[in-house]
Design a protein around this motif. Structure first.
Motif, short mmCIF file in Angstrom:
data_model
loop_
_atom_site.label_atom_id
_atom_site.label_comp_id
_atom_site.label_asym_id
_atom_site.label_seq_id
_atom_site.Cartn_x
_atom_site.Cartn_y
_atom_site.Cartn_z
N ILE A 234 -12.94 -1.37 -3.54
CA ILE A 234 -11.80 -2.00 -3.20
C ILE A 234 -11.92 -3.37 -3.12
N GLU A 235 -13.19 -3.66 -2.13
CA GLU A 235 -13.41 -5.07 -1.90
C GLU A 235 -13.78 -5.71 -3.34
N GLU A 236 -14.51 -5.26 -4.00
CA GLU A 236 -15.04 -5.79 -5.38
C GLU A 236 -13.52 -6.05 -6.07
N CYS A 237 -12.80 -5.16 -6.13
CA CYS A 237 -11.28 -5.31 -6.73
C CYS A 237 -10.54 -6.56 -5.92
N ILE A 238 -10.80 -6.77 -4.84
CA ILE A 238 -10.03 -7.88 -4.20
C ILE A 238 -10.65 -9.23 -4.48
N ILE B 199 0.81 -1.25 -0.10
CA ILE B 199 0.08 -0.05 0.06
C ILE B 199 0.86 1.16 -0.01
N LEU B 200 1.71 1.38 0.94
CA LEU B 200 2.50 2.55 1.21
C LEU B 200 3.61 2.90 0.01
N GLU B 201 4.20 1.89 -0.50
CA GLU B 201 5.25 2.08 -1.39
C GLU B 201 4.77 2.31 -2.90
N ARG C 75 -1.77 -6.49 -4.50
CA ARG C 75 -1.07 -5.85 -5.32
C ARG C 75 -2.06 -5.85 -6.49
N ASP C 76 -2.70 -6.83 -6.85
CA ASP C 76 -3.47 -6.60 -8.02
C ASP C 76 -4.94 -6.08 -7.63
N ALA C 77 -5.44 -6.18 -6.53
CA ALA C 77 -6.48 -5.30 -6.20
C ALA C 77 -6.12 -3.87 -6.52
N VAL C 78 -4.89 -3.35 -6.04
CA VAL C 78 -4.76 -2.07 -5.70
C VAL C 78 -4.63 -1.27 -7.15
#
Length: 257
Positions: free
Chosen positions: A240-244, A178-180, A213-216
């Motif tokens: 974001i949950e949908e992306c996960i 997330i943070l990088e 990573r894929d979800a982000v």
């Protein structure tokens, strides 16, 4: 502690760190007992009042106290994780000036001059080697700067009973993912909501670290189409949950075909 902190540029830090080969955490701790002459340190030219040597010593002692309360200097993985959380929370509670703390050179000074022993304890390999980036890297890689950022970003707020639950619950891999990613880390609200979605996925038994990573990436594509400011936190989390879930479906498909 709204104060102007000293800075140390990477070139000078690299020269100092290169002289530490063979020193262990105990030796570095003794070396850090005597603070460098603050008057000779490099500060931003203007701004809030400069921090004093006494204030820096207090700052260091508070971080050491947080680490010790969490199990430092024991070296198990569990203790390292507990110390990370304790320091992240303590730093977030200190009311440090964000403008100062976003400067990598500030955290380089802190890591090299105030707490090299904490850095060494946390990241030294069996050979005693520590990657230079843990002293003088970007904010997300600096051993201590990364914890301040983690505490600030994943703070749920004073009004929430389990204020630090996300700081405590999120894994190192998820934090890095997330943070990088600068497109995410630049929006702390988005980063926090992604963290919350990750935590929910983990609680539901998903391999959340593998999917994140894929979800982000998918979330950023979605948010590139619609202005983020139009989303409330709940809408963000739903997206974001949908992306996960899409990332999970893709992974399952790839394993079965």
């Amino acid at each position: 502690m709204i104060r102007r902190f000293p800075k140390l540029h990477a070139g000078r830090a690299k020269a100092i760190v290169s002289e530490w080969k063979g020193l262990d955490a105990d030796a570095l701790k003794q070396q850090s007992r005597t603070l460098p002459e603050i008057a000779r340190e490099k500060f931003a030219a203007t701004g809030i009042r400069k921090i004093s040597a006494d204030e820096l010593a207090t700052f260091r002692n508070q971080i050491e106290d947080a680490a010790t309360s969490a199990g430092y200097p024991a070296k198990s993985l569990a203790v390292r994780q507990q110390v990370d959380t304790a320091i992240a929370v303590r730093l977030a509670q200190m009311d440090l000036p964000e403008g100062e703390m976003l400067r990598p050179e500030v955290w380089t000074w802190i890591a090299v001059h105030l707490m090299p022993h904490i850095v060494h304890w946390r990241f030294s390999k069996d050979t005693g080697e520590v990657k230079e980036e843990r002293y003088l890297g970007i904010l997300q890689r600096n051993a201590l700067g990364r914890l301040w950022l983690r505490g600030k970003v994943f703070d749920r707020g004073e009004e929430v009973e389990d204020r630090w639950g996300l700081v405590d619950g999120i894994s190192e891999d998820a934090t890095v993912a997330i943070l990088e990613r600068t497109s995410v880390a630049g929006d702390w609200r988005l980063a926090r909501v992604i963290g919350e979605a990750w935590l929910d996925a983990k609680r539901n038994g998903m391999a959340a670290d593998d999917l994140l990573r894929d979800a982000v990436i998918r979330a950023r594509i979605s948010f590139a189409i619609t202005e983020l400011g139009t989303y409330n936190d709940e809408d963000l989390k739903t997206t974001i949950e949908e992306c996960i879930h899409v990332a999970l479906a893709r992974k399952v498909h790839s394993l079965t075909n």
